[in-house]
Enzyme design. Structure first.
Site, PDB file in Angstrom:
ATOM      1  CD  GLU A 145      -2.867   1.071   2.413  1.00 14.10           C
ATOM      2  OE1 GLU A 145      -3.593   2.060   2.648  1.00 14.10           O
ATOM      3  OE2 GLU A 145      -2.901   0.025   3.093  1.00 14.10           O
ATOM      4  N   GLY A 191      -7.736   4.947   8.234  1.00 14.10           N
ATOM      5  CA  GLY A 191      -8.378   4.761   9.521  1.00 14.10           C
ATOM      6  C   GLY A 191      -7.686   3.720  10.375  1.00 14.10           C
ATOM      7  CD  GLN A 208      -0.095   2.661   4.721  1.00 14.52           C
ATOM      8  OE1 GLN A 208      -0.719   3.612   4.268  1.00 14.52           O
ATOM      9  NE2 GLN A 208      -0.671   1.727   5.469  1.00 14.52           N
TER      10      GLN A 208
END
Length: 376
Positions: free
Chosen positions: A39, A81, A85
């Site tokens: 991600e 939430g 990162q």
């Protein structure tokens, strides 16, 4: 997070998605939950792709190929939430933790990327962690919370706090089923409470962020998106007029100190659930960036909060698609594609040349006959 909470439910969701999308006429390659590192990396790819950091540019004035004035990539800061990162390319620094290192070759250039995803440190899970920690000192089921506005009150069930694996370390047996939050709106006390979520006492590397996670020295400019942008934009601290860290802290501190009734009146269209948490979220973002990631008053100026880039959302989804479809080649193309500005310039130039040729031709063919005799 869903897989941690309920693996069977997560597998069921993926199975349902796979079954549904397999019926559509495109090459569906399966559904899976990406890792936190993925991600972060895909978010980094997205912003640098949209900002043109992976390609060479053409100078449309000289029409010769040249490299961008600054080929250094942007670092990516993503906040959701459940997790957050940080991803960037360290300069002249060995990534001491192999789990935090990713290698990419894009347009003929190698990138050694540092990335880490802090699960349970997204803004929603961080709030639940803080409440689970603070409730242990509540008296008679009530406690003053500096991260909520003065005059704010809310009754919560204790069971809500322990539904997530992120609060497991704070779980304890309490002699109550409910508790009441009473806001006091104190930025400094809120910040102090949040900092207790970060373990900075142990670091097995040369330097760490928090919780023993390696973090190399920050390098270059960063783009902060997702909840970083939504929260700070709501607090009106994303404009160029609010560039200094001191001013940002002052504005967040003033916002937190405003009475709850005044806040509700000023932002009547915002749902109370979200409105009540902006004080915590703004304070948490500052604590995370300054104490967690070690930004300073000087390096703060290298952070830009962004929501969209060229009408595209900043986030990991575009980066995932680009990587999956190989739309960013590993090697630099032999001829760089023309940019929009270059294309327009060439079209205008050729049009002017064509018009000039037509005008000259008309003038020559319409000269009087004696003109041609004199030329002979």
């Amino acid at each position: 997070m869903l897989r941690l909470q309920n693996k069977e439910q997560a597998d069921s969701v993926l199975s349902g998605v796979t079954k549904s999308l397999s019926n559509y006429p495109f090459d569906f390659q399966g559904a899976r939950i990406i890792t936190g590192q993925e991600e972060g990396a895909y978010g980094w790819i997205t912003i640098n792709y949209l900002l043109g950091k992976f390609t060479q540019k053409l100078s449309w004035l000289s029409l010769i190929q040249r490299k961008s004035d600054n080929q250094e990539t942007f670092g990516a800061l993503d906040l959701g939430g459940a997790s957050t990162q940080i991803t960037f390319v360290p300069q002249n620094q060995t990534i001491e933790s192999p789990d935090n290192a990713l290698q990419f070759r894009l347009y003929g250039k190698d990138y050694s990327v540092y990335t880490h995803s802090f699960l349970c440190y997204g803004k929603d899970q961080a709030l639940l962690q803080k409440l689970a920690k603070d409730i242990q000192v509540a008296r008679n089921g009530t406690f003053k919370d500096p991260c909520f506005h003065p005059g704010y009150k809310k009754v919560m069930n204790v069971s809500v706090l322990y539904k997530t694996p992120c609060t497991k370390r704070f779980k304890t047996t309490l002699p109550l089923q409910q508790f009441e939050i009473q806001g006091s709106g104190d930025y400094q006390q809120c910040r102090a409470s949040i900092l207790e979520l970060f373990n900075t006492s142990e670091c097995p590397y040369s330097r760490c962020a928090f919780n023993g996670i390696f973090l190399p020295p920050l390098q270059g400019d960063f783009r902060a998106f997702s909840a970083f942008y939504f929260v700070m934009n709501f607090l009106n601290v994303t404009s160029e007029k609010v560039s200094s860290l001191e001013k940002v802290i002052e504005m967040v501190e003033n916002f937190c100190s405003r009475p709850w009734q005044e806040i509700k009146t000023s932002f009547a269209r915002v749902k109370e659930r979200y409105l009540s948490e902006y004080c915590f979220s703004g304070t948490y973002i500052l604590a995370l960036l300054l104490e967690g990631y070690h930004f300073t008053a000087d390096s703060w100026e290298h952070i830009q909060f962004i929501g969209k880039i060229q009408d595209s959302d900043a986030g990991w989804t575009l980066g995932y698609m680009l990587n999956l479809t190989n739309m960013i080649p590993a090697e630099q193309p032999l001829s760089a594609p023309l940019s929009h500005a270059t294309y327009v310039f060439l079209m205008v130039l050729f049009s002017l040349i064509l018009v000039a040729a037509v005008v000259i031709g008309l003038l020559l063919f319409h000269k009087p006959s004696y003109f041609w005799k004199e030329m002979v």
